[in-house]
Design an enzyme around this catalytic site. Structure first.
Site, short mmCIF file in Angstrom:
data_model
loop_
_atom_site.label_atom_id
_atom_site.label_comp_id
_atom_site.label_asym_id
_atom_site.label_seq_id
_atom_site.Cartn_x
_atom_site.Cartn_y
_atom_site.Cartn_z
N GLY A 10 0.88 -1.17 0.00
CA GLY A 10 0.00 0.00 0.00
C GLY A 10 0.91 1.22 0.00
N SER A 11 0.82 2.01 -1.07
CA SER A 11 1.71 3.18 -1.18
C SER A 11 0.90 4.46 -1.21
CB SER A 11 2.55 3.07 -2.46
OG SER A 11 3.25 1.86 -2.46
N GLY A 12 -0.15 4.47 -0.41
CA GLY A 12 -1.00 5.66 -0.33
C GLY A 12 -0.44 6.66 0.66
N GLY A 15 1.48 4.71 3.49
CA GLY A 15 2.61 4.01 2.86
C GLY A 15 3.70 4.99 2.43
N ASP A 34 2.19 -1.38 -4.59
CA ASP A 34 0.78 -0.97 -4.71
C ASP A 34 0.20 -1.63 -5.96
OD1 ASP A 34 -0.77 1.62 -3.21
OD2 ASP A 34 -1.71 0.90 -5.06
N ARG A 83 -11.44 5.50 5.48
CA ARG A 83 -12.83 5.98 5.54
C ARG A 83 -12.94 7.45 5.16
NH1 ARG A 83 -14.26 6.52 11.85
NH2 ARG A 83 -12.15 6.79 12.64
N ARG A 89 -15.15 2.68 10.74
CA ARG A 89 -14.08 1.78 10.29
C ARG A 89 -14.68 0.46 9.80
NH1 ARG A 89 -12.17 4.22 15.13
NH2 ARG A 89 -10.25 5.41 14.83
N HIS A 176 -9.57 -1.28 18.14
CA HIS A 176 -9.38 0.08 17.63
C HIS A 176 -10.71 0.56 17.06
CE1 HIS A 176 -7.40 3.47 15.82
NE2 HIS A 176 -7.71 3.10 14.61
#
Ligand code: A3D
Length: 320
Positions: A10-12, A15, A34, A83, A89, A176
């Protein structure tokens, strides 16, 4: 010593921040992965181009193939969707569950010896799904939430008491979510537990309760401000503190979503508890002697994790 390899699935927002921080801290070679073509490569190159200015020598690569994560020492998973305002969540469950199945298969094949930190929400259910899908040992697959929740609590307390964040400790247990359990009895200012500070009239119980509630709503507060996604700076440093403890065998005691096998009377679920992270992974789980009020809050929180895991089992019966 060979260089460590840190793979970021995940390179958002999280990331990318993790990649930047890992490079600045020279933790090792960073692999950004990603499903979107170009994003991990672009972020890896952008960060690498900042290295001459900052003077660090970390190597970064971007990839869309799981083969690139081969031999990773640490894998931090943020793949999926965050979200938006109005979402809980739990609304992310179905889509992120599918993502965890894919990531789990990639880990099983290419990084079976890694220490894996899951950040994807809904956290406690997603870390369960990731461990189940990957088949990696329970003590090597852990979720990040408690470090962030405790950091938020610590920050709010430091503001309230007008003291350095360095002198504020906090402990948050449970899942969480809205039912997380900030433990005031084990949270301190300069070593003085919060209930004592109430007795000393440094703060009223009502104000303390408001800060506890703000901590529970900490994620939603950021989502409400950003509107396009969720928090990423504080989640990234929180996950990295867990990765560093593993890579450097620091044996830090941190609140982690750890697999419970009888601890706290719970079997077969992940939930937030204090744990020691060493070079072995989750080295020890700390079992606190909770008061009956704390115990009932913790049970309520774990029950909501259980409901989510049951929903995962219904959606993906082959998972476990
Ligand atoms: P975002 O910036 O959207 O990044 C997610 C990345 O995942 C995107 O680049 C996607 O392209 C990528 N992705 C989607 N599907 C796949 C797949 N199948 N394989 C690989 N990559 C994929 O989100 P973000 O970085 O802001 O947040 C990531 C996750 O962390 C979300 O689920 C958030 O809800 C969660 N989060 C958790 C916490 C905790 O404290 C636990 C805090 C903040 C955010």
């Amino acid at each position: 010593m060979p260089r460590s390899r840190i793979a970021l699935i995940g390179s958002g927002q999280i990331g990318g921040t993790l990649a930047h921080l890992s490079a600045i801290k020279e933790l090792g070679e960073v692999v950004l992965f990603d499903v979107v073509e170009g994003v991990p490569q672009g972020k890896a190159l952008d960060i690498a181009e900042s290295s001459p200015v900052e003077g660090y020598g970390s190597k970064l690569v971007g990839a869309n193939e799981y083969a690139a994560i081969e031999g990773a020492d640490v894998v931090i998973v943020t793949a999926g969707v965050p979200r938006k305002p109005g979402m809980s969540r739990d609304d992310l469950l179905e889509i992120n569950l599918k993502v965890m199945e894919q990531v789990g298969a990639g880990l099983r094949k290419y990084a079976p010896d890694a220490f894996v930190i899951c950040v994807t929400n809904p956290l406690d259910a997603m870390v369960w799904a990731l461990q189940t899908a990957s088949g990696l040992p329970h003590h090597k697959v852990v979720g990040m939430a408690g470090v962030l929740d405790a950091a938020r609590f610590r920050y709010f307390l430091s503001e309230e008491f007008d003291v350095s964040v360095k002198d504020v400790t906090a402990l948050v247990l449970g899942g969480h979510g809205d039912t997380m359990v900030p433990l005031t009895r084990y949270s301190t200012i300069g070593g003085i537990p919060l209930p004592d500070l109430v007795k000393m009239r440094w703060i009223t119980q009502k104000r303390l309760d408001e800060i506890v509630q703000r901590t529970r709503d900490g994620g939603a507060e950021i989502v409400g401000l950003l509107k396009t996604g969720s928090a990423f700076y504080a989640p990234a440093v929180s996950a990295l503190s867990m990765a560093e403890s593993y890579l450097k065998d620091q044996k830090r005691m941190l609140p982690c979503a750890a697999y419970l096998n009888g601890e706290y009377g719970i079997k077969g679920l992940y939930a937030g508890v204090p744990a020691v992270i060493s070079a072995k992974g989750i080295d020890r789980i700390v079992e606190l002697d909770l008061t009956s009020a704390e115990k009932s809050e913790f049970t309520k929180s774990v029950d909501s994790v259980k409901t989510l895991v049951e929903a995962c089992q219904k959606i993906a019966p082959n998972l476990g």
